[in-house]
Design a protein around this motif. Sequence first.
Motif, PDB file in Angstrom:
ATOM      1  N   SER A  11       0.935  -1.242  -0.143  1.00 19.24           N
ATOM      2  CA  SER A  11       0.083   0.153  -0.101  1.00 19.24           C
ATOM      3  C   SER A  11       0.932   1.228   0.126  1.00 19.24           C
ATOM      4  O   SER A  11       0.278   2.356  -0.179  1.00 19.24           O
ATOM      5  CB  SER A  11      -0.853   0.012   1.150  1.00 19.24           C
ATOM      6  N   GLY A  12       2.085   1.188   0.330  1.00 22.34           N
ATOM      7  CA  GLY A  12       3.222   2.075   0.243  1.00 22.34           C
ATOM      8  C   GLY A  12       3.334   2.837   1.599  1.00 22.34           C
ATOM      9  O   GLY A  12       3.469   4.133   1.506  1.00 22.34           O
ATOM     10  N   LYS A  13       2.413   2.558   2.555  1.00 23.27           N
ATOM     11  CA  LYS A  13       2.418   3.415   3.844  1.00 23.27           C
ATOM     12  C   LYS A  13       3.578   3.723   4.347  1.00 23.27           C
ATOM     13  O   LYS A  13       3.681   4.778   4.858  1.00 23.27           O
ATOM     14  CB  LYS A  13       1.283   2.745   5.112  1.00 23.27           C
ATOM     15  N   THR A  14       4.418   2.789   4.568  1.00 21.01           N
ATOM     16  CA  THR A  14       5.703   2.907   4.969  1.00 21.01           C
ATOM     17  C   THR A  14       6.544   4.103   4.524  1.00 21.01           C
ATOM     18  O   THR A  14       7.241   4.957   5.040  1.00 21.01           O
ATOM     19  CB  THR A  14       6.655   1.757   5.090  1.00 21.01           C
ATOM     20  N   SER A  15       6.506   3.978   2.919  1.00 26.39           N
ATOM     21  CA  SER A  15       7.175   5.130   2.496  1.00 26.39           C
ATOM     22  C   SER A  15       6.615   6.434   2.606  1.00 26.39           C
ATOM     23  O   SER A  15       7.414   7.565   2.917  1.00 26.39           O
ATOM     24  CB  SER A  15       7.270   4.866   0.865  1.00 26.39           C
ATOM     25  N   VAL A  16       5.256   6.592   2.783  1.00 28.79           N
ATOM     26  CA  VAL A  16       4.412   7.758   2.895  1.00 28.79           C
ATOM     27  C   VAL A  16       4.719   8.349   4.376  1.00 28.79           C
ATOM     28  O   VAL A  16       5.080   9.508   4.510  1.00 28.79           O
ATOM     29  CB  VAL A  16       3.128   7.553   2.519  1.00 28.79           C
ATOM     30  N   MET A  17       4.902   7.274   5.176  1.00 26.56           N
ATOM     31  CA  MET A  17       5.175   7.715   6.600  1.00 26.56           C
ATOM     32  C   MET A  17       6.425   8.291   6.732  1.00 26.56           C
ATOM     33  O   MET A  17       6.436   9.477   7.613  1.00 26.56           O
ATOM     34  CB  MET A  17       4.990   6.460   7.533  1.00 26.56           C
ATOM     35  N   LYS A  18       7.328   8.000   6.132  1.00 28.49           N
ATOM     36  CA  LYS A  18       8.594   8.405   6.455  1.00 28.49           C
ATOM     37  C   LYS A  18       8.839   9.804   6.085  1.00 28.49           C
ATOM     38  O   LYS A  18       9.457  10.955   6.619  1.00 28.49           O
ATOM     39  CB  LYS A  18       9.855   7.845   5.871  1.00 28.49           C
ATOM     40  N   VAL A  19       7.958  10.239   4.858  1.00 30.84           N
ATOM     41  CA  VAL A  19       8.074  11.555   4.241  1.00 30.84           C
ATOM     42  C   VAL A  19       7.468  12.688   5.102  1.00 30.84           C
ATOM     43  O   VAL A  19       7.825  13.505   5.382  1.00 30.84           O
ATOM     44  CB  VAL A  19       7.674  11.671   2.807  1.00 30.84           C
ATOM     45  N   VAL A  20       6.126  11.936   5.435  1.00 30.82           N
ATOM     46  CA  VAL A  20       5.492  12.817   6.207  1.00 30.82           C
ATOM     47  C   VAL A  20       5.815  13.301   7.623  1.00 30.82           C
ATOM     48  O   VAL A  20       5.894  14.247   8.155  1.00 30.82           O
ATOM     49  CB  VAL A  20       3.927  12.186   6.476  1.00 30.82           C
ATOM     50  N   ALA A 188      -1.210   8.589  -7.106  1.00 30.97           N
ATOM     51  CA  ALA A 188       0.435   8.823  -7.184  1.00 30.97           C
ATOM     52  C   ALA A 188       0.892   9.137  -5.720  1.00 30.97           C
ATOM     53  O   ALA A 188       0.327   9.474  -4.834  1.00 30.97           O
ATOM     54  CB  ALA A 188       0.708  10.043  -8.217  1.00 30.97           C
ATOM     55  N   LEU A 189       2.087   8.641  -5.510  1.00 30.56           N
ATOM     56  CA  LEU A 189       2.609   8.896  -4.292  1.00 30.56           C
ATOM     57  C   LEU A 189       2.750  10.090  -3.682  1.00 30.56           C
ATOM     58  O   LEU A 189       2.418  10.270  -2.279  1.00 30.56           O
ATOM     59  CB  LEU A 189       4.331   8.336  -4.500  1.00 30.56           C
ATOM     60  N   GLU A 190       2.858  11.225  -4.395  1.00 31.83           N
ATOM     61  CA  GLU A 190       2.842  12.670  -3.841  1.00 31.83           C
ATOM     62  C   GLU A 190       1.343  13.087  -3.487  1.00 31.83           C
ATOM     63  O   GLU A 190       1.337  13.715  -2.447  1.00 31.83           O
ATOM     64  CB  GLU A 190       3.224  13.625  -5.085  1.00 31.83           C
ATOM     65  N   LYS A 191       0.491  12.645  -4.075  1.00 35.37           N
ATOM     66  CA  LYS A 191      -0.883  12.833  -3.759  1.00 35.37           C
ATOM     67  C   LYS A 191      -1.311  12.253  -2.380  1.00 35.37           C
ATOM     68  O   LYS A 191      -1.790  12.622  -1.718  1.00 35.37           O
ATOM     69  CB  LYS A 191      -1.653  12.583  -4.866  1.00 35.37           C
ATOM     70  N   VAL A 192      -0.782  10.851  -2.290  1.00 33.80           N
ATOM     71  CA  VAL A 192      -1.014  10.170  -1.123  1.00 33.80           C
ATOM     72  C   VAL A 192      -0.129  10.801   0.178  1.00 33.80           C
ATOM     73  O   VAL A 192      -0.658  11.041   1.107  1.00 33.80           O
ATOM     74  CB  VAL A 192      -0.559   8.792  -1.143  1.00 33.80           C
ATOM     75  N   ILE A 193       1.081  11.255  -0.229  1.00 30.62           N
ATOM     76  CA  ILE A 193       1.783  11.917   0.912  1.00 30.62           C
ATOM     77  C   ILE A 193       1.085  13.154   1.249  1.00 30.62           C
ATOM     78  O   ILE A 193       1.058  13.382   2.411  1.00 30.62           O
ATOM     79  CB  ILE A 193       3.230  12.260   0.361  1.00 30.62           C
ATOM     80  N   ASP A 194       0.675  13.839   0.308  1.00 33.87           N
ATOM     81  CA  ASP A 194      -0.072  15.364   0.843  1.00 33.87           C
ATOM     82  C   ASP A 194      -1.247  15.008   1.487  1.00 33.87           C
ATOM     83  O   ASP A 194      -1.517  15.850   2.593  1.00 33.87           O
ATOM     84  CB  ASP A 194      -0.470  16.149  -0.486  1.00 33.87           C
ATOM     85  N   LYS A 195      -2.237  14.073   1.225  1.00 34.26           N
ATOM     86  CA  LYS A 195      -3.280  13.695   1.640  1.00 34.26           C
ATOM     87  C   LYS A 195      -3.117  13.117   3.085  1.00 34.26           C
ATOM     88  O   LYS A 195      -3.819  13.838   4.238  1.00 34.26           O
ATOM     89  CB  LYS A 195      -4.102  12.599   1.035  1.00 34.26           C
TER      90      LYS A 195
END
Length: 205
Positions: A11-20, A188-195
């Motif tokens: 789902s990409g949650k780990t990658s998103v978490m680190k950026v956020v 897209a990853l950037e959209k998920v990060i921003d959300k």
Amino acid sequence: MFITLEGPEGSGKTSVMKVVIRRLQDEGFSIIETREPGGTNIAEQIRDIILDRKNLSLDARAEALLYAASRRQNLVEKIWPSIKAGHIVICDRFIDSSLAYQGGARGIGIEEVLNINLFATEGSFPELTLLFDIEPEQGLRRIAENKNREINRLDLERLDFHRQVRQTYLQLAKQYPNRIVIIDASLALEKVIDKTYDIIKQRLI
């Protein structure tokens, strides 16, 4: 505040978490990052047992108990002390993973696994849970394409298993609407990060 991130494999949650987390820390928020299973020395040792691809014979109930044991150790050693000290704790997976994977996909039963974890956590739940929702086929395809990602024991499960994980997660989101917020992880990853950032930031201010 105690915040958890949940979602099926890929789902990409780990990658998103680190950026956020980096973004929030740059803004001055005091954040402690942890994960499950794991987060502390003892809990990480339990993680090694659970995810080792050699342990294919691990019994479903034993697996559920190991997750609960790891969770307890993470709470006692890291999560509770950090919250008491005034930090924000963001954890990659928590109790909902056990409910989805062992309770739903393994067929043990959500209530049975919940009871195990209520004992382990003394009834503690996160204030906010972000559920990164994605079709299992897309999530597994991401894993196959990511050469840097470790393939663990759960990644080797059949597609039906991963479908049941997702369905249980969505069921939990309906059961706990005030706590669980669904994020479309197929974007897209950037959209998920921003959300993700926007949802967490709104809860913190």
